[in-house]
Motif scaffolding. Sequence first.
Motif, PDB file in Angstrom:
ATOM      1  N   GLU A  77       0.859  -1.223  -0.144  1.00 52.59           N
ATOM      2  CA  GLU A  77      -0.003   0.087  -0.121  1.00 52.59           C
ATOM      3  C   GLU A  77       0.767   1.354   0.004  1.00 52.59           C
ATOM      4  N   LYS A  78       1.976   1.098   0.836  1.00 46.08           N
ATOM      5  CA  LYS A  78       2.858   2.488   0.768  1.00 46.08           C
ATOM      6  C   LYS A  78       3.436   2.582  -0.464  1.00 46.08           C
ATOM      7  N   ALA A  79       4.030   1.432  -1.009  1.00 46.55           N
ATOM      8  CA  ALA A  79       4.707   1.634  -2.347  1.00 46.55           C
ATOM      9  C   ALA A  79       3.616   2.084  -3.301  1.00 46.55           C
ATOM     10  N   TYR A  80       2.376   1.750  -3.515  1.00 52.51           N
ATOM     11  CA  TYR A  80       1.520   2.300  -4.445  1.00 52.51           C
ATOM     12  C   TYR A  80       1.416   3.677  -4.346  1.00 52.51           C
ATOM     13  N   LYS A  81       1.341   4.240  -2.922  1.00 53.46           N
ATOM     14  CA  LYS A  81       1.030   5.745  -2.552  1.00 53.46           C
ATOM     15  C   LYS A  81       2.484   6.485  -3.340  1.00 53.46           C
ATOM     16  N   MET A  82       3.450   5.900  -2.982  1.00 57.38           N
ATOM     17  CA  MET A  82       4.741   6.408  -3.715  1.00 57.38           C
ATOM     18  C   MET A  82       4.737   6.582  -4.988  1.00 57.38           C
ATOM     19  N   GLN A  83       4.208   5.498  -5.840  1.00 62.11           N
ATOM     20  CA  GLN A  83       4.455   5.525  -7.157  1.00 62.11           C
ATOM     21  C   GLN A  83       3.494   6.671  -7.553  1.00 62.11           C
ATOM     22  N   LYS A  84       2.372   6.883  -7.068  1.00 63.68           N
ATOM     23  CA  LYS A  84       1.551   7.900  -7.290  1.00 63.68           C
ATOM     24  C   LYS A  84       1.961   9.425  -7.081  1.00 63.68           C
ATOM     25  N   LEU A  85       2.965   9.448  -6.119  1.00 59.24           N
ATOM     26  CA  LEU A  85       3.625  10.682  -6.074  1.00 59.24           C
ATOM     27  C   LEU A  85       4.784  11.038  -6.908  1.00 59.24           C
ATOM     28  N   LYS A  86       5.097   9.951  -7.883  1.00 57.91           N
ATOM     29  CA  LYS A  86       6.329  10.114  -8.966  1.00 57.91           C
ATOM     30  C   LYS A  86       7.751   9.943  -8.484  1.00 57.91           C
ATOM     31  N   VAL A  87       7.746   9.225  -7.043  1.00 53.97           N
ATOM     32  CA  VAL A  87       8.888   8.716  -6.675  1.00 53.97           C
ATOM     33  C   VAL A  87       9.840   7.745  -7.569  1.00 53.97           C
ATOM     34  N   ASP A  88      10.908   8.024  -7.891  1.00 57.65           N
ATOM     35  CA  ASP A  88      11.743   7.174  -8.824  1.00 57.65           C
ATOM     36  C   ASP A  88      12.333   5.713  -8.129  1.00 57.65           C
ATOM     37  N   TYR A  89      12.645   5.798  -7.032  1.00 54.33           N
ATOM     38  CA  TYR A  89      13.157   4.521  -6.364  1.00 54.33           C
ATOM     39  C   TYR A  89      12.533   4.670  -5.121  1.00 54.33           C
ATOM     40  N   LEU A  90      12.060   3.453  -4.367  1.00 56.09           N
ATOM     41  CA  LEU A  90      11.692   3.304  -2.971  1.00 56.09           C
ATOM     42  C   LEU A  90      12.740   2.183  -2.515  1.00 56.09           C
ATOM     43  N   LEU A  91      13.547   2.659  -1.622  1.00 53.96           N
ATOM     44  CA  LEU A  91      14.610   1.820  -0.817  1.00 53.96           C
ATOM     45  C   LEU A  91      13.876   1.321   0.457  1.00 53.96           C
ATOM     46  N   VAL A  92      13.728   0.132   0.575  1.00 56.04           N
ATOM     47  CA  VAL A  92      13.106  -0.673   1.754  1.00 56.04           C
ATOM     48  C   VAL A  92      14.311  -1.314   2.630  1.00 56.04           C
ATOM     49  N   MET A  93      14.818  -0.658   3.515  1.00 55.13           N
ATOM     50  CA  MET A  93      15.895  -0.944   4.667  1.00 55.13           C
ATOM     51  C   MET A  93      15.318  -1.965   5.426  1.00 55.13           C
ATOM     52  N   HIS A  94      15.960  -3.239   5.428  1.00 55.19           N
ATOM     53  CA  HIS A  94      15.559  -4.340   6.541  1.00 55.19           C
ATOM     54  C   HIS A  94      16.255  -3.757   7.775  1.00 55.19           C
ATOM     55  N   PHE A  95      15.197  -3.635   8.846  1.00 57.28           N
ATOM     56  CA  PHE A  95      15.526  -2.899  10.298  1.00 57.28           C
ATOM     57  C   PHE A  95      15.921  -4.035  11.135  1.00 57.28           C
ATOM     58  N   ASN A  96      17.238  -4.340  10.886  1.00 55.59           N
ATOM     59  CA  ASN A  96      17.546  -5.738  11.827  1.00 55.59           C
ATOM     60  C   ASN A  96      18.339  -5.164  13.092  1.00 55.59           C
ATOM     61  N   GLU A  97      19.160  -5.962  13.783  1.00 52.44           N
ATOM     62  CA  GLU A  97      19.789  -5.860  14.845  1.00 52.44           C
ATOM     63  C   GLU A  97      21.100  -5.042  14.464  1.00 52.44           C
ATOM     64  N   ALA A  98      21.709  -5.318  13.568  1.00 51.60           N
ATOM     65  CA  ALA A  98      23.144  -4.702  13.019  1.00 51.60           C
ATOM     66  C   ALA A  98      22.444  -3.181  12.750  1.00 51.60           C
ATOM     67  N   PHE A  99      21.714  -3.114  11.998  1.00 55.15           N
ATOM     68  CA  PHE A  99      21.242  -1.599  11.518  1.00 55.15           C
ATOM     69  C   PHE A  99      21.026  -0.875  12.438  1.00 55.15           C
ATOM     70  N   SER A 100      20.186  -1.366  13.635  1.00 54.96           N
ATOM     71  CA  SER A 100      19.676  -0.555  14.716  1.00 54.96           C
ATOM     72  C   SER A 100      20.792  -0.440  15.622  1.00 54.96           C
ATOM     73  N   LYS A 101      22.271  -0.883  15.435  1.00 50.98           N
ATOM     74  CA  LYS A 101      23.147  -0.431  16.290  1.00 50.98           C
ATOM     75  C   LYS A 101      24.098   0.626  15.759  1.00 50.98           C
ATOM     76  N   LEU A 102      23.891   0.900  14.601  1.00 50.65           N
ATOM     77  CA  LEU A 102      24.514   1.969  14.018  1.00 50.65           C
ATOM     78  C   LEU A 102      24.861   3.352  14.817  1.00 50.65           C
ATOM     79  N   THR A 103      25.865   3.933  14.886  1.00 52.05           N
ATOM     80  CA  THR A 103      25.598   5.284  15.736  1.00 52.05           C
ATOM     81  C   THR A 103      25.262   6.318  14.577  1.00 52.05           C
TER      82      THR A 103
END
Length: 310
Positions: A77-103
């Motif tokens: 649903e989010k991707a559909y709305k982004m497409q309607k707003l003419k976004v070129d790329y939608l990056l979906v970052m996997h929010f995992n433990e390693a990512f959550s520990k970044l400073t």
Amino acid sequence: MEIIHLTYPFKENIIPQNIILALGFFDGVHRGHQELIKIAKEKAKQRHLPLVVMTFDRHPKEVYQNKKVTYIDTLPEKAYKMQKLKVDYLLVMHFNEAFSKLTAQEFVDNIIVKLHADTVVAGFDYTYGPKDTANMKNFPKFAQGRFNIINVPKQSYDGQKIGSTEIKKAITSGNMELAAKLLGFPYVMSGYVGHGLRNGHKLGFPTANLVWSEDKAVPKIGVYATKTKICGKWYDSMTSVGYNVTINQGKKLYIESNLFGFDQEAYDEEMVIKWYKYTRGEIKFANLKELTQQMSQDEAEIKNYFAAMN
């Protein structure tokens, strides 16, 4: 629009040029998000660069606080709305433990700089780590002049703060008009037609039973004026959220739509509901005749509601 799923750490040159990068979780892609993306889109046009929106596959609270989160949008649903707003790329970052520990500095160095951001556009309350340090005020310090920053102020509409929390409260309290006002469009739930108990068919009001994502915000129990799409076509409809208390004593919550002018079998077909107005609560009737009479009244009231809109 291209959707790219990322897991940290990722390789360089995901997108082989400089980009305009919009940051946020964007649940609901509401009016505030739309303003932010509009600003980013204008910058992308000025700079002749692609507009890239980065979101996460789940809310950070699910990792940081081990908390179950309800959502306004599923990812499609989010991707559909982004497409309607003419976004070129939608990056979906996997929010995992390693990512959550970044400073905060690692987030800037290893995510934003690696994505070759020319300009970053984010809301005033965007955070990228502990909010006392990883906030928009300190963003220029971590950026070190390597990209431009546009800080989008708080958005309100008609005197009401626009935010995903406020919209979810409106949905779960049945205030679908307020939800639509803050979103910029009616609240949507999508899924597929499942097998119900066929009680509506027996009463002369056949219903399509929605199977939906369990982490979606669900409107409060009651009957609603809705529009429902099945087999690619929209129909005015009345939709019930409830436990079928007159017929069943079950504990399962059902979302069932009676589509005006539609009476076909549509099991496993895609089903989308747009929610417009709460009309009444769930009532336990003494018998099926009373229930049928009430459903006739509901149908007349909701048909009048949509007729008045046209």
